[in-house]
Design a protein around this motif. Structure first.
Motif, PDB file in Angstrom:
ATOM      1  N   MET A 185      -5.019   2.352  -9.091  1.00 35.76           N
ATOM      2  CA  MET A 185      -4.416   1.871  -8.563  1.00 35.76           C
ATOM      3  C   MET A 185      -3.014   0.540  -8.837  1.00 35.76           C
ATOM      4  SD  MET A 185      -5.689   2.810  -4.806  1.00 35.76           S
ATOM      5  CE  MET A 185      -4.756   4.988  -6.293  1.00 35.76           C
ATOM      6  N   ARG A 186      -2.361   0.842  -8.176  1.00 34.87           N
ATOM      7  CA  ARG A 186      -0.573   0.405  -8.637  1.00 34.87           C
ATOM      8  C   ARG A 186      -1.096  -0.754  -7.955  1.00 34.87           C
ATOM      9  NH1 ARG A 186       3.010   3.417  -8.996  1.00 34.87           N
ATOM     10  NH2 ARG A 186       2.534   4.564  -6.819  1.00 34.87           N
ATOM     11  N   VAL A 187      -0.042  -1.312  -8.134  1.00 30.71           N
ATOM     12  CA  VAL A 187       0.548  -2.273  -7.128  1.00 30.71           C
ATOM     13  C   VAL A 187       1.024  -2.269  -5.732  1.00 30.71           C
ATOM     14  CG1 VAL A 187       2.118  -4.305  -6.209  1.00 30.71           C
ATOM     15  CG2 VAL A 187       0.867  -5.110  -8.704  1.00 30.71           C
ATOM     16  N   ALA A 188       1.946  -0.321  -6.452  1.00 26.44           N
ATOM     17  CA  ALA A 188       2.804   0.211  -4.722  1.00 26.44           C
ATOM     18  C   ALA A 188       1.415   0.950  -4.348  1.00 26.44           C
ATOM     19  CB  ALA A 188       3.371   1.015  -5.303  1.00 26.44           C
ATOM     20  N   GLY A 237      -3.262  -3.980   4.334  1.00 25.19           N
ATOM     21  CA  GLY A 237      -4.017  -3.519   5.383  1.00 25.19           C
ATOM     22  C   GLY A 237      -4.333  -1.941   5.314  1.00 25.19           C
ATOM     23  N   PHE A 238      -3.576  -0.647   3.977  1.00 25.41           N
ATOM     24  CA  PHE A 238      -3.631   0.424   4.200  1.00 25.41           C
ATOM     25  C   PHE A 238      -3.466   1.147   2.109  1.00 25.41           C
ATOM     26  CE2 PHE A 238       0.685  -0.345   5.413  1.00 25.41           C
ATOM     27  CZ  PHE A 238       1.537   0.904   4.604  1.00 25.41           C
ATOM     28  N   LEU A 239      -3.691   1.801   2.205  1.00 25.43           N
ATOM     29  CA  LEU A 239      -3.429   2.004   0.763  1.00 25.43           C
ATOM     30  C   LEU A 239      -2.806   3.560   0.866  1.00 25.43           C
ATOM     31  CD1 LEU A 239      -6.912   2.582  -0.858  1.00 25.43           C
ATOM     32  CD2 LEU A 239      -5.223   1.055  -1.141  1.00 25.43           C
ATOM     33  N   ASP A 240      -1.330   3.522   0.136  1.00 31.36           N
ATOM     34  CA  ASP A 240      -0.109   4.085  -0.022  1.00 31.36           C
ATOM     35  C   ASP A 240      -0.895   5.203  -1.087  1.00 31.36           C
ATOM     36  OD1 ASP A 240       2.112   5.924  -0.196  1.00 31.36           O
ATOM     37  OD2 ASP A 240       3.067   4.646  -0.274  1.00 31.36           O
ATOM     38  N   LEU A 241      -1.450   6.361  -0.898  1.00 33.71           N
ATOM     39  CA  LEU A 241      -1.311   7.570  -1.390  1.00 33.71           C
ATOM     40  C   LEU A 241      -0.560   8.440  -1.932  1.00 33.71           C
ATOM     41  CD1 LEU A 241      -5.507   7.566  -1.107  1.00 33.71           C
ATOM     42  CD2 LEU A 241      -3.412   5.768  -2.596  1.00 33.71           C
ATOM     43  N   ALA A 267     -15.455   0.521  -6.121  1.00 31.95           N
ATOM     44  CA  ALA A 267     -16.316   1.851  -5.122  1.00 31.95           C
ATOM     45  C   ALA A 267     -16.681   0.915  -4.221  1.00 31.95           C
ATOM     46  CB  ALA A 267     -17.581   0.969  -5.630  1.00 31.95           C
ATOM     47  N   VAL A 268     -17.001   2.207  -2.983  1.00 33.62           N
ATOM     48  CA  VAL A 268     -16.337   2.009  -1.407  1.00 33.62           C
ATOM     49  C   VAL A 268     -16.774   0.613  -1.178  1.00 33.62           C
ATOM     50  CG1 VAL A 268     -17.348   2.174   1.295  1.00 33.62           C
ATOM     51  CG2 VAL A 268     -17.311   4.046  -0.868  1.00 33.62           C
ATOM     52  N   LYS A 326     -12.115   2.944   0.548  1.00 32.06           N
ATOM     53  CA  LYS A 326     -12.935   3.195   1.371  1.00 32.06           C
ATOM     54  C   LYS A 326     -13.655   5.127   0.466  1.00 32.06           C
ATOM     55  CE  LYS A 326     -13.593   1.000   4.689  1.00 32.06           C
ATOM     56  NZ  LYS A 326     -14.788   0.145   5.170  1.00 32.06           N
ATOM     57  N   GLY A 327     -12.967   4.516  -1.287  1.00 34.41           N
ATOM     58  CA  GLY A 327     -13.797   6.013  -1.875  1.00 34.41           C
ATOM     59  C   GLY A 327     -12.971   6.914  -1.677  1.00 34.41           C
ATOM     60  N   GLU A 328     -11.502   6.898  -1.708  1.00 26.48           N
ATOM     61  CA  GLU A 328     -10.641   7.748  -0.986  1.00 26.48           C
ATOM     62  C   GLU A 328     -10.831   8.729  -2.632  1.00 26.48           C
ATOM     63  OE1 GLU A 328      -9.005   4.583   2.250  1.00 26.48           O
ATOM     64  OE2 GLU A 328     -10.727   4.495  -0.750  1.00 26.48           O
ATOM     65  N   ILE A 329     -10.692   8.759  -3.700  1.00 30.29           N
ATOM     66  CA  ILE A 329     -10.557   9.064  -4.779  1.00 30.29           C
ATOM     67  C   ILE A 329     -11.526   9.387  -5.858  1.00 30.29           C
ATOM     68  CG2 ILE A 329      -8.900   9.979  -7.079  1.00 30.29           C
ATOM     69  CD1 ILE A 329      -6.846   8.207  -5.035  1.00 30.29           C
TER      70      ILE A 329
END
Length: 453
Positions: free
Chosen positions: A205-208, A213-217, A236-237, A258-261
């Motif tokens: 995970m990078r700063v970007a 409130g959310f992850l930009d994946l 971890a979750v 949330k364990g997205e990856i």
């Protein structure tokens, strides 16, 4: 379909920039910068709504549409003097929204668009009637996309309001330093040399990626790391990810993992906060407290600020004063959040589909592949006033209007909503006054019906 150079149909111009010191919060007119409205002032340089192209910075090539009577700053290129005999503003706006400006942007350290570089832009122009139809149907499609965004935003507002309602009274009570409730760790430093050590590439995970409130994946990168580092920096979750710096108003920016990856770590400039005292602190509750006004005020006071950039260090984060209400209250709030998140997940999926449909619709429109029929024509015409209807309606669309209204109900030829039905009735009376439609006696029903004059 004819192709026109942008300069054949409009005059791009960068206007004089007014400084923020000349803004007036009570000003009557909006000031537009690179990315939309940035303030208010008491003068304007554009009477009509104007297409604006961001011409500097990371968002170079973004396109906005100003409201009438506004001041356009020099960070946006204004497309003035639109030749309305060749192109409509709405058609040109939607075309440029989906245009790829990469061949126009110059500079690497500081991307920019110049007036001369815009000479590369070519615009396909169908006849004005088709342009009006395309502009209207894309306006309607965009409104649906915007509605999805607004609905998601309202659910976010609901959660913030619920959080305040449940926990405001606990602020300042039962304070415990974050370091006593959670393990706090900064991530892996990029660019390390391993000198023959066994390593492998792993997602990180990078700063970007870490937003408020959310992850930009949308873009996941990999980094070289040893197995020991992968274990040390694993995610971890329910780990809370927080960025260490950025714009002052975005301090405390972060969200829960949330364990997205699978098998993912995080870089330095990001803090991982892992709750260790679960009998005292719920991770969802902590996430909302950190991102609340209470949390942001703490970070603003504690942060180091230089040149408009603010940052926090590990010591300041560890000292964060967590107020700890009863665990059952925290759990109750977390259950509300989980229910809302399920709804939002569905809305995100719908938003994605809507965006894809809008993108496909745009591409078909500007490739000349969008097909119209009487039903589509009528829905577009009903989005506008009578003058637009009178100018752009055909015999077929008027006939379709009459067929729908003859039913006098919302059935198999129904309008999309009662508002459109009411508007159709008003348009019918206007058509009667203009002698485009007449009333005739129908022997079959022994009643009066409408027919095209």
């Amino acid at each position: 379909m004819d192709i026109f150079n942008l300069f054949d149909i409009t005059t791009p111009k960068q206007w004089k920039t007014i400084s923020s010191g000349d803004f007036d919060v009570k000003g009557k007119y909006s000031v537009y910068g690179a990315n939309g409205i940035i303030g208010k002032t008491n003068s304007y340089n554009h009477e009509e709504e104007t297409i604006l192209i961001t011409c500097r910075g990371a968002t170079c090539g973004s396109v906005n549409l100003s409201e009438p009577y506004s001041y356009v700053n020099g960070n946006a290129m204004a497309l003035d003097k639109v030749d309305e005999s060749k192109v409509t503003t709405k058609y040109l706006y939607h075309f440029l929204k989906q245009y790829n400006f990469q061949n126009v942007i110059t500079g690497s350290a500081q991307p920019q668009i110049t007036r001369e570089s815009l000479r590369k832009v070519e615009v396909p122009l169908p006849d004005l009637e088709t342009q009006n139809k395309i502009g209207a149907i894309l306006d309607k499609a965009k409104a649906i996309v915007d509605k999805r965004e607004q609905t998601i935003a309202k659910y976010d507002e609901l959660l913030r309001a619920t959080f305040l309602e449940m926990f405001l009274k606990y602020q300042g009570t039962n304070i415990i330093s974050l370091v006593d409730l959670a393990d706090i760790k900064s991530g892996l430093t990029k660019g390390k040399e391993y000198l023959g050590k066994s390593t492998r590439m792993v997602a990180y995970m990078r700063v970007a990626n870490v937003q408020d409130g959310f992850l930009d994946l949308n873009e996941i990168k990999e980094i070289e790391a040893t197995e020991e580092e992968i274990e040390r920096y694993n995610l971890a979750v329910d780990d809370l990810l927080l960025t260490e710096g950025g714009d002052p108003d975005k301090l405390g920016r972060g969200t829960l993992w949330k364990g997205e990856i699978d098998d993912c770590i995080f870089q330095n400039h990001i803090f991982r906060v892992r709750v260790k005292e679960m009998e005292l602190l719920n991770p969802i509750f902590l996430s909302f407290q950190v991102s609340s006004l209470y949390g942001k005020n703490y970070f603003l006071k504690a942060a180091k600020q230089t040149s408009g950039i603010a940052s926090i260090n590990s010591t300041q984060l560890k000292a964060f004063p967590v107020y700890v209400p009863p665990l059952e209250m925290q759990y109750k709030f977390s259950q509300i959040v989980l229910k809302v998140e399920k709804i939002k997940a569905m809305l995100f999926s719908m938003r994605k589909e809507t965006r894809q449909l809008f993108s496909a619709l745009s591409q078909y429109s500007f490739q000349g592949k969008l097909k119209f029929n009487s039903a589509v024509d009528l829905e577009i015409l009903l989005e506008n006033d009578y003058e637009f209807f009178k100018k752009n309606s055909s015999i077929q669309s008027i006939q379709f209007l009459l067929e729908r209204l003859e039913k006098d109900e919302l059935n198999d030829k129904k309008f999309y909503d009662p508002g459109s039905y009411d508007k159709a009735v008003r348009l019918l009376f206007e058509l009667l006054k203009d002698n485009k439609v007449k009333q005739v006696f129908d022997k079959k029903t022994s009643g009066v019906k409408f027919a095209i004059e």
